[in-house]
Design an enzyme around this catalytic site. Structure first.
Site, mmCIF file in Angstrom:
data_model
loop_
_atom_site.group_PDB
_atom_site.id
_atom_site.type_symbol
_atom_site.label_atom_id
_atom_site.label_comp_id
_atom_site.label_asym_id
_atom_site.label_seq_id
_atom_site.Cartn_x
_atom_site.Cartn_y
_atom_site.Cartn_z
ATOM 1 N N ASP A 75 9.373 2.821 0.012
ATOM 2 C CA ASP A 75 8.905 2.795 1.411
ATOM 3 C C ASP A 75 10.024 3.938 2.127
ATOM 4 O O ASP A 75 11.000 4.172 1.516
ATOM 5 C CB ASP A 75 9.285 1.462 2.184
ATOM 6 C CG ASP A 75 8.752 1.518 3.361
ATOM 7 O OD1 ASP A 75 7.748 0.791 3.639
ATOM 8 O OD2 ASP A 75 9.525 2.173 4.227
ATOM 9 N N HIS A 108 13.316 -5.143 4.912
ATOM 10 C CA HIS A 108 14.267 -5.166 5.843
ATOM 11 C C HIS A 108 14.861 -6.649 6.201
ATOM 12 O O HIS A 108 15.566 -6.716 6.823
ATOM 13 C CB HIS A 108 13.824 -4.658 6.992
ATOM 14 C CG HIS A 108 13.277 -3.295 7.097
ATOM 15 N ND1 HIS A 108 14.054 -2.487 6.450
ATOM 16 C CD2 HIS A 108 12.022 -2.664 7.372
ATOM 17 C CE1 HIS A 108 13.688 -1.170 6.277
ATOM 18 N NE2 HIS A 108 12.228 -1.420 6.940
ATOM 19 N N ASP A 161 4.384 4.735 3.747
ATOM 20 C CA ASP A 161 4.743 5.563 5.098
ATOM 21 C C ASP A 161 5.364 6.874 5.046
ATOM 22 O O ASP A 161 5.935 7.361 5.829
ATOM 23 C CB ASP A 161 5.408 4.458 5.957
ATOM 24 C CG ASP A 161 6.468 3.683 5.600
ATOM 25 O OD1 ASP A 161 6.898 4.089 4.265
ATOM 26 O OD2 ASP A 161 7.127 2.822 6.162
HETATM 27 C C1 OKP Z 1 9.351 -0.811 8.646
HETATM 28 B B1 OKP Z 1 8.967 -0.540 7.124
HETATM 29 C C2 OKP Z 1 10.063 1.173 17.578
HETATM 30 C C3 OKP Z 1 9.533 1.736 16.166
HETATM 31 C C4 OKP Z 1 11.057 1.645 15.453
HETATM 32 C C5 OKP Z 1 10.922 0.696 13.097
HETATM 33 C C6 OKP Z 1 10.527 0.978 11.646
HETATM 34 C C7 OKP Z 1 10.174 -0.356 10.887
HETATM 35 C C8 OKP Z 1 9.785 0.315 9.448
HETATM 36 N N1 OKP Z 1 10.027 1.990 18.463
HETATM 37 N N2 OKP Z 1 10.832 1.794 13.979
HETATM 38 O O1 OKP Z 1 7.960 0.113 6.942
HETATM 39 O O2 OKP Z 1 10.227 -0.028 6.541
HETATM 40 ZN ZN ZN Z 2 8.784 1.578 6.190
#
Ligand code: OKP
Ligand code: ZN
Length: 340
Positions: free
Chosen positions: A195, A159, A284
């Site tokens: 991902d 990201h 994930d």
């Molecule tokens: C990162 B990666 C806060 C949570 C919001 C963020 C997701 C980030 C993912 N309330 N979600 O695994 O791609």
């Molecule tokens: Zn992710």
């Protein structure tokens, strides 16, 4: 298979963060990498190696100088400006209207940061740099003739863009590896991001590049982070037109939908005929991940690794997300051992 790992990631250990619904326990924690490491250490097919002393030029090519300076300095500047708490969390965002980052740490945090859940702690810059160093060490091994490698990178990277952090990411490890490979070999690199979230940083970094094909499978951004990117209509621009493929899936998609979509991704990569493949491996997407919103069976990762292997392209796997600590090790191990 060699696994490049450094324990330095531990200096980046976010604890509690704020979201719109109140404080929450951060999930992108050192235990993630430690769980993966333990699973690989227990399997004799893997050899854990420390990062070496790779040329780090690619970090400078991918990430803007002002952004790199910001990341290195902001925590100390924030503390001496008397901002509380002791972690950097932006509260001001210029949106599309700002003219400049300004000098005050609070302004600068919102200029380079894009959300409130990617905090900068005292050790964050160092850990992010070390992750990039692991990825670049793996690239050196690839260039020396190894066919398949894994960089156990944390914090994740997909990201992070040229001059922004977000989604738990600071430096884009996969993009840095890709840039180095593209420079050393004259191009034709493919990045496959599996991902559960769209790899918006990687997409943006190579959006206009004729040397790099980026492909991402992820939950529909209408419903899921990163929201502003990841739609099928985003296909690249200028010399990069046609070299970005987004394959969004409905929230809750299971293996029966994921596998044919994954096959389309591999077909596109095979047609591009890259010299090297970088896999942004997030696990994930499994059904009970606390952050991702797909419904994959944990066993799918063996199948995915097997199918990537069938491409017959030298491959570097870089770790991205995956937050169900009890499943992380087996998902990553299954993918890598099927790939090897
Ligand atoms: C990162 B990666 C806060 C949570 C919001 C963020 C997701 C980030 C993912 N309330 N979600 O695994 O791609
Ligand atoms: Zn992710």
């Amino acid at each position: 298979m060699q696994v490049v790992y450094s324990p330095e990631h531990r200096v980046h250990a976010p604890a509690e963060c704020m979201s719109a619904s109140g404080p929450f326990r951060h999930r992108e924690v050192p235990q993630r990498a430690e769980a993966i490491l333990a699973a690989l250490e227990a399997d004799r097919r893997f050899v854990i190696v420390p990062p070496g002393d790779p040329v780090m030029n690619a970090l400078e090519e991918v990430h803007a100088a002002d952004y790199r300076a910001y990341l290195a300095e902001i925590h100390a500047a924030w503390i001496s400006a008397g901002e509380a708490p002791s972690i950097v969390v932006p509260e001001l965002f210029p949106g599309r209207g700002g003219r400049r980052a300004g000098r005050h740490p609070a302004n600068r945090a919102g200029w380079f940061g894009t959300d409130t859940f990617t905090p900068i702690l005292a050790g964050t810059a160092e850990a992010a740099r070390e992750a990039a160093r692991c990825a670049l060490t793996a690239v050196d091994l690839l260039l020396a003739g190894e066919e398949r490698l894994y960089a156990l990178t944390r914090p994740p990277g997909h990201h992070a863009g040229r001059d922004f952090h977000g989604g738990f990411c600071y430096f884009n490890n996969a993009a840095v590896a890709t840039a180095h490979l593209a420079r050393e070999t004259g191009g034709r690199i493919a990045v496959l991001d599996i991902d559960a979230h769209h790899g918006n940083g990687t997409q943006e970094i190579f959006y206009a590049s004729e040397h790099v094909l980026t492909v991402s499978l992820h939950a529909d951004p209408n419903e899921e982070f990163p929201y502003y990117w990841g739609y099928a209509e985003e296909t690249g621009i200028g010399p990069g037109e046609g070299l970005n493929l987004n394959l969004p899936l409905p929230l809750g998609a299971d293996d029966s939908l994921y596998l044919p979509t994954f096959a389309r991704a591999l077909e596109r990569i095979a047609a591009f005929a890259p010299r090297y493949l970088i896999v942004s491996l997030g696990v994930d997407g499994i059904a009970d991940d606390p952050i991702g919103h797909l419904s994959l069976a944990p066993e799918i990762f063996g199948i995915l690794g097997h199918n990537v292997r069938a491409l017959g392209i030298p491959t570097l796997v870089v770790q991205e997300g995956g937050y169900r600590i009890t499943h992380l090790g087996t998902c990553v191990r299954d993918f890598l051992s099927a790939l090897d």
